[in-house]
Design a protein around this motif. Structure first.
Motif, PDB file in Angstrom:
ATOM      1  N   ALA A  69     -58.018  19.379   2.771  1.00  0.00           N
ATOM      2  CA  ALA A  69     -58.456  17.984   2.690  1.00  0.00           C
ATOM      3  C   ALA A  69     -59.611  17.738   3.654  1.00  0.00           C
ATOM      4  O   ALA A  69     -60.656  17.189   3.287  1.00  0.00           O
ATOM      5  N   ALA A  70     -59.424  18.163   4.908  1.00  0.00           N
ATOM      6  CA  ALA A  70     -60.486  17.987   5.903  1.00  0.00           C
ATOM      7  C   ALA A  70     -61.735  18.775   5.517  1.00  0.00           C
ATOM      8  O   ALA A  70     -62.867  18.269   5.604  1.00  0.00           O
ATOM      9  N   GLY A  71     -61.543  20.016   5.053  1.00  0.00           N
ATOM     10  CA  GLY A  71     -62.681  20.836   4.684  1.00  0.00           C
ATOM     11  C   GLY A  71     -63.444  20.279   3.508  1.00  0.00           C
ATOM     12  O   GLY A  71     -64.687  20.308   3.485  1.00  0.00           O
ATOM     13  N   ASN A  77     -69.751  17.201   2.579  1.00  0.00           N
ATOM     14  CA  ASN A  77     -70.895  16.430   3.050  1.00  0.00           C
ATOM     15  C   ASN A  77     -71.914  17.325   3.745  1.00  0.00           C
ATOM     16  O   ASN A  77     -73.124  17.136   3.593  1.00  0.00           O
ATOM     17  N   VAL A  78     -71.433  18.329   4.471  1.00  0.00           N
ATOM     18  CA  VAL A  78     -72.339  19.298   5.112  1.00  0.00           C
ATOM     19  C   VAL A  78     -73.163  20.027   4.055  1.00  0.00           C
ATOM     20  O   VAL A  78     -74.371  20.255   4.223  1.00  0.00           O
ATOM     21  N   ALA A  79     -72.534  20.401   2.936  1.00  0.00           N
ATOM     22  CA  ALA A  79     -73.249  21.112   1.874  1.00  0.00           C
ATOM     23  C   ALA A  79     -74.370  20.275   1.288  1.00  0.00           C
ATOM     24  O   ALA A  79     -75.411  20.810   0.885  1.00  0.00           O
ATOM     25  N   ILE A 122     -61.235  26.969   2.837  1.00  0.00           N
ATOM     26  CA  ILE A 122     -60.925  26.940   1.407  1.00  0.00           C
ATOM     27  C   ILE A 122     -61.413  25.639   0.782  1.00  0.00           C
ATOM     28  O   ILE A 122     -62.021  25.631  -0.300  1.00  0.00           O
ATOM     29  N   GLY A 123     -61.150  24.511   1.438  1.00  0.00           N
ATOM     30  CA  GLY A 123     -61.570  23.217   0.900  1.00  0.00           C
ATOM     31  C   GLY A 123     -63.077  23.093   0.809  1.00  0.00           C
ATOM     32  O   GLY A 123     -63.619  22.590  -0.181  1.00  0.00           O
ATOM     33  N   GLY A 124     -63.784  23.556   1.838  1.00  0.00           N
ATOM     34  CA  GLY A 124     -65.238  23.524   1.799  1.00  0.00           C
ATOM     35  C   GLY A 124     -65.798  24.422   0.719  1.00  0.00           C
ATOM     36  O   GLY A 124     -66.796  24.091   0.059  1.00  0.00           O
ATOM     37  N   MET A 125     -65.176  25.569   0.514  1.00  0.00           N
ATOM     38  CA  MET A 125     -65.619  26.502  -0.525  1.00  0.00           C
ATOM     39  C   MET A 125     -65.522  25.867  -1.908  1.00  0.00           C
ATOM     40  O   MET A 125     -66.432  25.965  -2.730  1.00  0.00           O
ATOM     41  N   LEU A 126     -64.427  25.186  -2.172  1.00  0.00           N
ATOM     42  CA  LEU A 126     -64.194  24.613  -3.491  1.00  0.00           C
ATOM     43  C   LEU A 126     -65.235  23.554  -3.832  1.00  0.00           C
ATOM     44  O   LEU A 126     -65.810  23.565  -4.931  1.00  0.00           O
ATOM     45  N   GLY A 378     -69.368  13.763  -3.149  1.00  0.00           N
ATOM     46  CA  GLY A 378     -68.443  13.080  -4.044  1.00  0.00           C
ATOM     47  C   GLY A 378     -67.278  13.960  -4.439  1.00  0.00           C
ATOM     48  O   GLY A 378     -66.118  13.550  -4.372  1.00  0.00           O
ATOM     49  N   THR A 379     -67.607  15.196  -4.842  1.00  0.00           N
ATOM     50  CA  THR A 379     -66.548  16.133  -5.195  1.00  0.00           C
ATOM     51  C   THR A 379     -65.645  16.401  -3.993  1.00  0.00           C
ATOM     52  O   THR A 379     -64.423  16.415  -4.107  1.00  0.00           O
ATOM     53  N   GLY A 380     -66.280  16.607  -2.837  1.00  0.00           N
ATOM     54  CA  GLY A 380     -65.510  16.886  -1.625  1.00  0.00           C
ATOM     55  C   GLY A 380     -64.611  15.736  -1.226  1.00  0.00           C
ATOM     56  O   GLY A 380     -63.461  15.947  -0.827  1.00  0.00           O
TER      57      GLY A 380
END
Length: 437
Positions: A69-71, A77-79, A122-126, A378-380
């Motif tokens: 969730a945090a990622g 947003n970082v991406a 994992i969350g950031g990757m997705l 948005g996706t994140g």
């Protein structure tokens, strides 16, 4: 007039390098799938070795979901701010290190912290790969490719699950499951370094120094002519921030999609996290329990592929909402399966088919809803808040089991999430109409 490179990519057939980018992103999501489920395969061994009860195990099972969730929110947003490529590489390094560290955990607290940190990667990757795949796909294949990217999660769970079950059967050591994930994630790092360029849409949206040269370099590799200048920026620049997601143009759909994802992913992770423990408690061993989870992920993968193919011919929204509704009744059949391994495997696979079709179908909707400047954010945000809520799923199910509820009652209670998600998807057109000036 200079041709917009985004339009050229959207209209042309996909170059083999675009296919390679999509394929690698699918493979990275396969690692995601195995890394998330590693704790599920290891759960019976952890509970036996450390003597923890179902309620405590439910908390451990939820920790990487909180990290995801945090990622998803922060790294998504970082991406949008620094680019897809560096974000994906950073997440991959975190995943490899986290899987290795989990194999050396000595108690519940240490393992919980490690799984939380791994979940951030994992969350950031997705969220990052979802944006990358959408931006390297043409218009014809975008919906299918985004769905296949998410289907990579189930592919990793299936293939990794087969190997993990064999490892558990031969070694009996739950730590071997995490070592497998660590090795696979480490091997993927050099592949990502050499095969993933930055997306053209991200470069145009962010306009960093040297953006034109980077865009032309990627265009050349994809078989397109160079451009003389970047397309002019939009009259109203959308900033990659949470505030933009709640502007007049996006607030309604952001709220509805977040609730839908929250409810459906809670339902999804009940299946993913509790099947091994449920099957073991019915009298089967850990390897057999892992086999049932593998069949559930066969259902996940099939549902993802079918919804992706169907999106090329039919309106996606009713397909997604219908899958969510059918999933509620299918999970009831799982709750009635009893101590029969074949019935458990079959009903788990059928339920997972419809439940995951509902989850996967939301990703093309997200890609269509948000522009490039907000796509990863948005996706994140949607999947981040959704996964934060879904962390309650294993905990709630654990509490219901601990309170003496039957498998059927727990299954139908968790299945209410599918009914809520379907309602939100049906309301999407209403929210989009209200947002128009």
């Amino acid at each position: 007039m200079t041709l917009d490179p985004r339009a050229a990519i959207a209209a042309a057939p996909m170059h083999w390098r675009q296919v390679a980018v999509v394929a690698l992103c699918i493979a990275l999501n396969a690692l995601d799938g195995f890394d998330v489920l590693a704790i599920s395969f290891a759960a019976p061994g952890i509970a036996a070795e450390w003597g923890i009860d179902r309620a405590t195990l439910g908390v451990v099972l939820s920790m990487e979901l909180l990290g995801m969730a945090a990622g998803s929110v922060v790294i998504g947003n970082v991406a949008d701010r620094i680019g897809r490529r560096p974000t994906i590489l950073g997440c991959l390094i975190v995943m490899a290190a986290g899987m290795m560290a989990a194999a050396f955990a000595r108690d519940v607290t240490m393992l919980s912290v490690i799984r939380f940190v791994t979940g951030i990667g994992i969350g950031g990757m997705l969220s990052s790969t979802s944006a990358m795949v959408a931006e390297f796909s043409n218009d014809k294949r975008r919906g299918l490719n985004v769905a296949l990217n998410i289907a990579g999660y189930s592919t990793g769970a299936i293939l990794g699950g087969v190997v993990a079950s064999a490892l558990l059967a031969s070694t009996g050591d739950w730590r071997s499951v995490f070592m497998l994930g660590a090795v696979a994630s480490t091997v993927a790092i050099p592949l990502a370094i050499f095969m993933l360029p930055e997306s053209i849409e991200s470069l145009i949206a962010r306009r960093p120094a040297g953006a034109l040269e980077s865009v032309n370099r990627t265009l050349g590799r994809l078989g397109h002519a160079a451009v003389d200048a970047l397309p002019p920026p939009p009259a109203q620049v959308v900033k990659p921030s949470i505030g933009s997601l709640f502007s007049r143009s996006y607030a309604g759909v952001t709220v509805l999609l977040t609730i839908a994802y929250f409810a459906q992913i809670l339902f999804f992770y009940y299946i993913q996290k509790w099947i091994p423990k449920i099957v073991v408690d019915l009298g089967f061993d850990a390897a057999q329990a892992g086999g049932v989870l593998v069949w559930a992920n066969v259902g996940n993968l099939t549902g993802a592929v079918v919804i992706g193919l169907a999106s090329q011919r039919f309106d996606l929204r009713p397909l997604v909402a219908g899958s969510m509704l059918i999933g509620f009744f299918a999970i009831g059949a799982f709750g009635l399966a009893g101590a029969d391994l074949m019935r458990l495997s079959l009903t788990a696979a059928i339920a997972a088919f419809f439940i995951n079709a509902g989850v996967v179908g939301l990703y093309p909707i997200l890609a269509q809803t948000y522009p490039a400047a907000l796509r990863a954010s948005g996706t994140g945000f949607v999947i981040g808040v959704g996964r934060g809520g879904s962390a309650l799923g294993p905990v709630v199910a654990g509490a219901l089991f601990a309170g003496g509820s039957s498998l059927l009652v727990v299954s139908l209670t968790m299945g209410i999430g599918g009914l809520v998600a379907a309602t939100m998807v049906f309301l999407l057109p209403w929210a989009q109409r209200r947002a128009r000036p």
